[in-house]
Design a protein around this motif. Structure first.
Motif, PDB file in Angstrom:
ATOM      1  N   HIS A  59      21.368  30.758  29.432  1.00  0.00           N
ATOM      2  CA  HIS A  59      22.083  31.423  28.336  1.00  0.00           C
ATOM      3  C   HIS A  59      21.950  32.947  28.440  1.00  0.00           C
ATOM      4  N   ILE A  60      22.958  33.665  27.921  1.00  0.00           N
ATOM      5  CA  ILE A  60      22.997  35.127  28.077  1.00  0.00           C
ATOM      6  C   ILE A  60      21.787  35.837  27.515  1.00  0.00           C
ATOM      7  N   ASP A  61      21.271  35.388  26.380  1.00  0.00           N
ATOM      8  CA  ASP A  61      20.145  36.108  25.783  1.00  0.00           C
ATOM      9  C   ASP A  61      18.868  35.952  26.603  1.00  0.00           C
ATOM     10  N   HIS A  62      18.802  34.952  27.467  1.00  0.00           N
ATOM     11  CA  HIS A  62      17.635  34.750  28.326  1.00  0.00           C
ATOM     12  C   HIS A  62      17.858  35.213  29.761  1.00  0.00           C
ATOM     13  N   ALA A  63      19.099  35.228  30.209  1.00  0.00           N
ATOM     14  CA  ALA A  63      19.361  35.526  31.624  1.00  0.00           C
ATOM     15  C   ALA A  63      20.386  36.626  31.840  1.00  0.00           C
ATOM     16  N   GLY A  64      20.882  37.237  30.784  1.00  0.00           N
ATOM     17  CA  GLY A  64      21.955  38.222  30.907  1.00  0.00           C
ATOM     18  C   GLY A  64      21.630  39.443  31.737  1.00  0.00           C
ATOM     19  N   PHE A  86      26.213  26.054  35.973  1.00  0.00           N
ATOM     20  CA  PHE A  86      27.483  26.317  35.276  1.00  0.00           C
ATOM     21  C   PHE A  86      27.320  27.379  34.207  1.00  0.00           C
ATOM     22  N   TRP A  87      26.144  27.443  33.551  1.00  0.00           N
ATOM     23  CA  TRP A  87      25.896  28.514  32.571  1.00  0.00           C
ATOM     24  C   TRP A  87      25.809  29.870  33.278  1.00  0.00           C
ATOM     25  N   ILE A  88      25.095  29.906  34.375  1.00  0.00           N
ATOM     26  CA  ILE A  88      24.912  31.158  35.120  1.00  0.00           C
ATOM     27  C   ILE A  88      26.250  31.631  35.682  1.00  0.00           C
TER      28      ILE A  88
END
Length: 150
Positions: A59-64, A86-88
Motif C-alpha cells: 500500500h502507498i502509505d507503507h511503500a510509496g 499487483f499493489w506495487i
C-alpha cells in the motif's frame, strides 16, 4: 540487539520504523511510505548506515517512498511476498487516487516468504506471512527483542 524509532510519515501518519543494530549501526527502514528527506535525515542524525529497505506490504502509505529512496541511496529492497506485486505495480495509480506526489512502482531485490530471515547487522529478523490486509503482507519478528513490525 536491535534498536528502533518510529517516524510517522505521509498524510496518513503511517508508522515508518528506523531499525538498527546497536553494535554495527547497520540500519533499515521498514515501510518508508514517504517524506524521504526526513527519513534520510533521521538516519544521519543517529549516525546510522542505511543498508536496506524492508516492506511489509504494497500500500502507498507503507511503500510509496520505496522506489525513490532505493534509487537515491542505492539500497536493496526486501519484501513483501510476491502476492503483493499487483499493489506495487499500481503504485502510481494509488498515489493519484489519494493525492500523493508522483510515485513509482518498484521490483524488490528479494521477495520474501514465510520462514525467510533478514539480517541486519548482527541481528536476524524472522519473516512471517500474514495475509489479510493484503495477500502478500509479511511481518518482521525480532525474537531476541520480542518485537514485531507488522
Amino acid at each position: 540487539m536491535l534498536e528502533f524509532d518510529i517516524i510517522p510519515v505521509t498524510p496518513f501518519q503511517q508508522n515508518c520504523s528506523l531499525v538498527w543494530c546497536s553494535r554495527t549501526r547497520a540500519a533499515a527502514l521498514i515501510d518508508p511510505g514517504g517524506e524521504i528527506d526526513r527519513l534520510i535525515a533521521a538516519a544521519a542524525e543517529r549516525d546510522l548506515k542505511l543498508e536496506k529497505l524492508l516492506i511489509t506490504h504494497g500500500h502507498i502509505d507503507h511503500a510509496g517512498g520505496t522506489a525513490e529512496l532505493a534509487a537515491r541511496l542505492s539500497l536493496p529492497i526486501e519484501g513483501p511476498e510476491r502476492e503483493d506485486a499487483f499493489w506495487i505495480d499500481a503504485m502510481a495509480n494509488q498515489g493519484r487516487m489519494f493525492g500523493f506526489p508522483p510515485l513509482s512502482p518498484f521490483t524488490p531485490d528479494r521477495w520474501l516468504a514465510e520462514g525467510d530471515t533478514v539480517q541486519l547487522g548482527e541481528s536476524i529478523l524472522e519473516v512471517r506471512h500474514c495475509p489479510g490486509h493484503t495477500p502478500g503482507h509479511v511481518v518482521f519478528f525480532d525474537r531476541g527483542g520480542r518485537t514485531a513490525w507488522v
